[in-house]
Design a protein around this motif. Structure first.
Motif: not given
Length: 371
Positions: A2-3, A5, A21, A24-28, A326, A330
């Motif tokens: 999941s994304k 933190t 950050y 970035h699309p993978n950051i919550k 990241i 991932v």
């Protein structure tokens, strides 16, 4: 997964990573840690940060179960302690250079990384500048031919206002990764041993800080699996020269030399007496679209920070560092500058300083791959 933190620790040039950050699309979520409450408040407002992810105490960051990753951008003496605390708390961990100040701390970090199973990445800007990525492409596509020699330098005036007190008299090669790592990476290898000589003499006050007398340290490294020798030079005090953080690479088909003066343009030699100046291309095409424009100098939040007054914005490297860190998390893989590799890069400099202090004897550089 999941994304993610992530919390960035240290708000000198560390704050430059906040918007990267955030986009970035993978950051919550992005949090920050700094001991300065005013800085915390200012950055909270500027970047619309979550109140629950603002810290003035690093020890509170590592306790948080909702923090997946920690990015350390603090003074050098804090790197080993904070990296170990982060990995031992099962956090993915990135840290600015160097990995640590001693071989023993590098060994401890490699062991902690392996035990945790988390991603570690040394955020070495010199490996992601547009100039280095240009030369690396020349090497990987065969345009250089056989590499015959590489040379690096990092010459800087750390007496300028704005640098922390611990830098005073800091031994040149003790933090040598900017000058060393490009030479090893472009040859796709590690350092096996080093001979280093000190030159000149620091003022008595500076020399007494670390019991290290030399104004300049110059090292030659034996590299694993190649007949290429790498030479690196570093100085921090009592040497007059414009900032220079460079690498040169000489091949059988083509050679690349770093510019002599900032903004003078680099030089490519492509046969006989042929030489031409080039302005190396940007590297935004290597990045995901959301963060590609952060290679541009105008995207720097604080261009007056001393790290950018000297160093020209770290060569557009910051979004590459974030992207690789990241992506490794991932994709569940090692980062490009994993703990074992970062330890060799860092210990190459530490061992070089040891060699200089022992009159230029050859010192073996540890390899961490089989530990």
């Amino acid at each position: 997964m999941s994304k993610i933190t992530v919390v960035i620790v240290g708000m000198g040039f560390g704050k430059e990573f906040i918007p990267i950050y955030q986009k970035h699309p993978n950051i919550k979520a992005v949090g920050i840690c700094t001991r300065n409450q005013d800085t915390l408040n200012d950055l909270k407002a500027k970047f619309n940060l979550d109140e629950d992810l603002l810290f003035t105490d690093f020890d509170e960051v590592v306790k948080r179960n909702d923090v997946d990753a920690i990015h350390v951008v603090t003074p050098v003496p804090e790197h080993a302690r904070m990296t170990l605390a982060s990995l031992n708390a099962n956090k993915h961990t990135a840290c600015t250079i160097p990995m640590a100040m001693t071989v023993e701390d590098c060994q401890a970090i490699v062991a902690a990384k392996r035990k945790s199973g988390k991603v570690y990445m040394m955020m070495e800007t010199a490996l992601y500048t547009r100039e280095f990525l240009y030369g690396l492409k020349l090497a990987e596509t065969g345009q250089l031919g056989k590499i015959q020699f590489v040379r690096g330098s990092h010459i800087q005036d750390m007496s300028m206002e704005g640098w922390a007190e611990y830098w005073k008299g800091y031994p040149p090669m003790l933090n040598g990764t900017h000058a060393i790592s490009p030479l090893l990476r472009i040859n796709n290898t590690i350092a096996e041993s080093v001979v280093c000589h000190g030159s000149g003499k620091l003022s008595d006050d500076l020399a007494s800080r670390y019991n290290a007398p030399y104004a300049v340290e110059t090292a030659t490294f034996k590299l694993r699996g190649t007949d290429v020798v790498a030479e690196a030079t570093r100085s921090l005090f009592d040497v007059v020269r414009q900032y220079r953080e460079s690498y040169d690479v000489y091949g059988t088909k083509m050679s690349f030399e770093w510019e002599q003066l900032q903004d003078e343009e680099h030089v490519v030699f492509d046969g006989g007496e042929n030489a031409r100046r080039i302005n190396v291309p940007d590297t935004d095409e290597l990045l995901i679209p959301e963060i590609a424009d952060f290679t541009k100098r105008e995207k720097i939040d604080d261009p007056n920070h001393v790290s950018f007054l000297q160093g020209a914005g770290h060569g557009g490297s910051h979004p590459h560092l974030v992207q690789e860190f990241i992506a490794a998390i991932v994709e569940g893989r090692h980062s490009a500058v994993d703990a074992a590799l970062a330890a060799n890069y860092t210990c190459a400099g530490i061992c070089a300083h040891e060699s200089a202090m022992k009159g230029g004897i050859r010192v073996d550089v540890p390899s961490f791959e089989q530990q």
